[in-house]
Design a protein around this motif. Structure first.
Motif, PDB file in Angstrom:
ATOM      1  N   MET A  11      -9.730  13.669  12.314  1.00 29.86           N
ATOM      2  CA  MET A  11      -9.500  12.553  11.390  1.00 29.86           C
ATOM      3  C   MET A  11     -10.218  12.753  10.060  1.00 29.86           C
ATOM      4  N   ALA A  12     -11.328  13.488  10.079  1.00 22.25           N
ATOM      5  CA  ALA A  12     -12.022  13.749   8.818  1.00 22.25           C
ATOM      6  C   ALA A  12     -11.115  14.526   7.868  1.00 22.25           C
ATOM      7  N   GLN A  13     -10.386  15.522   8.398  1.00 18.76           N
ATOM      8  CA  GLN A  13      -9.449  16.277   7.566  1.00 18.76           C
ATOM      9  C   GLN A  13      -8.311  15.385   7.089  1.00 18.76           C
ATOM     10  N   ALA A  14      -7.839  14.511   7.967  1.00 17.52           N
ATOM     11  CA  ALA A  14      -6.738  13.618   7.595  1.00 17.52           C
ATOM     12  C   ALA A  14      -7.162  12.673   6.476  1.00 17.52           C
ATOM     13  N   MET A  15      -8.344  12.107   6.574  1.00 14.19           N
ATOM     14  CA  MET A  15      -8.821  11.201   5.540  1.00 14.19           C
ATOM     15  C   MET A  15      -9.047  11.934   4.221  1.00 14.19           C
ATOM     16  N   SER A  16      -9.539  13.184   4.315  1.00 10.21           N
ATOM     17  CA  SER A  16      -9.735  13.971   3.098  1.00 10.21           C
ATOM     18  C   SER A  16      -8.398  14.254   2.423  1.00 10.21           C
ATOM     19  N   GLY A  17      -7.401  14.634   3.214  1.00 11.02           N
ATOM     20  CA  GLY A  17      -6.078  14.869   2.656  1.00 11.02           C
ATOM     21  C   GLY A  17      -5.482  13.610   2.059  1.00 11.02           C
ATOM     22  N   GLN A  18      -5.712  12.466   2.729  1.00  9.28           N
ATOM     23  CA  GLN A  18      -5.209  11.197   2.213  1.00  9.28           C
ATOM     24  C   GLN A  18      -5.825  10.869   0.852  1.00  9.28           C
ATOM     25  N   ALA A  19      -7.092  11.168   0.703  1.00  7.33           N
ATOM     26  CA  ALA A  19      -7.771  10.902  -0.567  1.00  7.33           C
ATOM     27  C   ALA A  19      -7.190  11.762  -1.693  1.00  7.33           C
ATOM     28  N   TYR A  20      -6.917  13.017  -1.412  1.00  4.65           N
ATOM     29  CA  TYR A  20      -6.326  13.893  -2.431  1.00  4.65           C
ATOM     30  C   TYR A  20      -4.920  13.431  -2.804  1.00  4.65           C
ATOM     31  N   LEU A  21      -4.146  13.025  -1.820  1.00  3.74           N
ATOM     32  CA  LEU A  21      -2.802  12.532  -2.104  1.00  3.74           C
ATOM     33  C   LEU A  21      -2.856  11.274  -2.974  1.00  3.74           C
ATOM     34  N   ALA A  22      -3.815  10.405  -2.689  1.00  3.64           N
ATOM     35  CA  ALA A  22      -3.951   9.180  -3.476  1.00  3.64           C
ATOM     36  C   ALA A  22      -4.323   9.510  -4.927  1.00  3.64           C
ATOM     37  N   GLN A  23      -5.250  10.474  -5.112  1.00  4.97           N
ATOM     38  CA  GLN A  23      -5.603  10.880  -6.475  1.00  4.97           C
ATOM     39  C   GLN A  23      -4.392  11.451  -7.208  1.00  4.97           C
ATOM     40  N   TYR A  24      -3.615  12.254  -6.498  1.00  6.87           N
ATOM     41  CA  TYR A  24      -2.414  12.841  -7.103  1.00  6.87           C
ATOM     42  C   TYR A  24      -1.446  11.743  -7.556  1.00  6.87           C
ATOM     43  N   CYS A  25      -1.199  10.763  -6.695  1.00  5.67           N
ATOM     44  CA  CYS A  25      -0.257   9.686  -7.031  1.00  5.67           C
ATOM     45  C   CYS A  25      -0.763   8.865  -8.216  1.00  5.67           C
ATOM     46  N   ARG A  26      -2.056   8.579  -8.243  1.00  3.28           N
ATOM     47  CA  ARG A  26      -2.610   7.784  -9.351  1.00  3.28           C
ATOM     48  C   ARG A  26      -2.465   8.526 -10.677  1.00  3.28           C
ATOM     49  N   ARG A  27      -2.696   9.827 -10.653  1.00  5.67           N
ATOM     50  CA  ARG A  27      -2.566  10.591 -11.893  1.00  5.67           C
ATOM     51  C   ARG A  27      -1.107  10.721 -12.312  1.00  5.67           C
ATOM     52  N   MET A  28      -0.211  10.792 -11.339  1.00  2.00           N
ATOM     53  CA  MET A  28       1.213  10.811 -11.676  1.00  2.00           C
ATOM     54  C   MET A  28       1.623   9.498 -12.345  1.00  2.00           C
ATOM     55  N   VAL A  29       1.113   8.380 -11.837  1.00  2.00           N
ATOM     56  CA  VAL A  29       1.392   7.080 -12.457  1.00  2.00           C
ATOM     57  C   VAL A  29       0.842   7.042 -13.872  1.00  2.00           C
ATOM     58  N   GLY A  30      -0.364   7.614 -14.053  1.00  2.00           N
ATOM     59  CA  GLY A  30      -0.948   7.656 -15.395  1.00  2.00           C
ATOM     60  C   GLY A  30      -0.127   8.469 -16.372  1.00  2.00           C
ATOM     61  N   LEU A  31       0.682   9.410 -15.859  1.00  2.00           N
ATOM     62  CA  LEU A  31       1.556  10.217 -16.707  1.00  2.00           C
ATOM     63  C   LEU A  31       2.940   9.604 -16.856  1.00  2.00           C
ATOM     64  N   ASN A  32       3.095   8.389 -16.321  1.00  3.00           N
ATOM     65  CA  ASN A  32       4.393   7.696 -16.347  1.00  3.00           C
ATOM     66  C   ASN A  32       5.484   8.504 -15.635  1.00  3.00           C
ATOM     67  N   ALA A  33       5.074   9.257 -14.614  1.00  2.00           N
ATOM     68  CA  ALA A  33       6.030  10.035 -13.832  1.00  2.00           C
ATOM     69  C   ALA A  33       6.658   9.160 -12.761  1.00  2.00           C
ATOM     70  N   HIS A  34       7.914   9.439 -12.452  1.00  5.46           N
ATOM     71  CA  HIS A  34       8.621   8.671 -11.430  1.00  5.46           C
ATOM     72  C   HIS A  34       8.126   9.052 -10.040  1.00  5.46           C
ATOM     73  N   LEU A  35       7.787   8.069  -9.238  1.00  5.90           N
ATOM     74  CA  LEU A  35       7.369   8.300  -7.857  1.00  5.90           C
ATOM     75  C   LEU A  35       8.479   7.870  -6.912  1.00  5.90           C
ATOM     76  N   SER A  36       8.685   8.648  -5.868  1.00 10.76           N
ATOM     77  CA  SER A  36       9.728   8.350  -4.889  1.00 10.76           C
ATOM     78  C   SER A  36       9.133   7.626  -3.692  1.00 10.76           C
ATOM     79  N   ILE A  37      10.007   7.276  -2.751  1.00 15.57           N
ATOM     80  CA  ILE A  37       9.547   6.591  -1.537  1.00 15.57           C
ATOM     81  C   ILE A  37       8.609   7.480  -0.728  1.00 15.57           C
ATOM     82  N   ASN A  38       8.783   8.814  -0.858  1.00 13.69           N
ATOM     83  CA  ASN A  38       7.906   9.714  -0.112  1.00 13.69           C
ATOM     84  C   ASN A  38       6.455   9.624  -0.590  1.00 13.69           C
TER      85      ASN A  38
END
Length: 276
Positions: free
Chosen positions: A1-28
């Motif tokens: 679970m430690a690896q899963a939580m770490s991966g989740q944190a990186y994915l969240a950072q990626y999504c936030r930065r994509m939003v900051g770039l006004n990039a379109h996010l999909s349901i995935n």
């Protein structure tokens, strides 16, 4: 679970930065925010993802069922499914020194099933292709040879030597019995390496039914990343180019090889799953 939580944190950072770039996010992107919970409930992702099911559904859709119903449709699908896997197992376990008659019989079965439109069509396609070093090649291969001396590698390969030099060194390792003769010199009796006559580019190859592409493919870079085993560790690499090499005056069939590039290593304090 430690690896899963770490991966989740990186994915969240990626999504936030994509939003900051006004990039379109999909349901995935939204679904990715729930991976840690799903992993805790059901285990590793590869244990419950649906890629294999979608792949097999696509194969079943191509089976000719002739509009049968009343239970015949299910029987037709089941028979094709079992037949497909039995033929595939036959091909896998057939030893290289098996008599040619055995090879011919299996290929005859494949061709007969392919004409009936079963799932064995894909297997027939794999084995109707040219085979080099137990690797399936595309049906259509360019007849034009590359001028290796004119091809410089990208800045990702410091320093950047001509491709001819790399393939020349590879050839010396591939044919060690010709190490002293494999030369650019024009001495009598030597095996000559002509940089503009030894290699042709392949868009992809198949190994054990799996497709491997390359970044040099002008149409698509699909399947151009993979892992290699190095000293017991899995190393991520990019598949830069694929070549079919045939040296003149060398009484051996053409040889398929892939030019790979190691991806940039992760920081020392970052532990990635494939490093285990």
């Amino acid at each position: 679970m430690a690896q899963a939580m770490s991966g989740q944190a990186y994915l969240a950072q990626y999504c936030r930065r994509m939003v900051g770039l006004n990039a379109h996010l999909s349901i995935n992107h939204h679904l990715a925010m729930h991976f840690a919970v799903m992993i805790k409930l059901f285990g590793p992702v590869y244990g419950w993802w649906l890629f294999a099911f979608e792949r097999f559904n696509g194969m079943l859709e191509r089976v000719n069922i002739n509009g049968h119903d009343g239970g015949e449709l299910e029987t037709t699908l089941l028979r094709n499914w079992v037949l497909n896997h039995l033929i595939y197992e036959l091909l896998l376990i057939l030893p290289p020194d098996a008599p040619q008659r055995e090879h011919d019989l299996i290929y005859q079965i494949i061709e007969n099933e392919a004409r009936r439109g079963s799932m064995a069509v894909e297997i027939a396609q794999f084995h109707a292709e040219a085979s080099v070093d137990n690797i399936s090649l595309p049906k259509q291969i360019s007849t034009a040879h590359l001028n290796l001396h004119a091809i410089l590698l990208s800045p990702c390969f410091p320093p950047s030597p001509p491709l001819a030099e790399i393939l020349f060194q590879y050839g010396q390792q591939r044919w060690p019995q010709l190490r002293r003769q494999f030369t650019l010199d024009m001495e009598p009796g030597c095996v000559r390496f002509y940089g503009n006559r030894v290699a042709r580019r392949l868009p992809y190859i198949r190994k054990d039914g799996l497709r491997y592409g390359s970044r040099a493919n002008n149409r698509t870079e699909k399947d151009s990343y993979a892992f290699i085993q190095e000293h017991g560790r899995r190393v991520p690499v990019a598949l830069e180019d694929i070549f079919l090499v045939k040296v003149e005056d060398l009484n051996e069939p053409a040889h398929a090889c892939i030019l790979i590039r190691r991806l940039l290593p992760a920081p020392a304090d970052l532990h990635l799953p494939w490093q285990a």
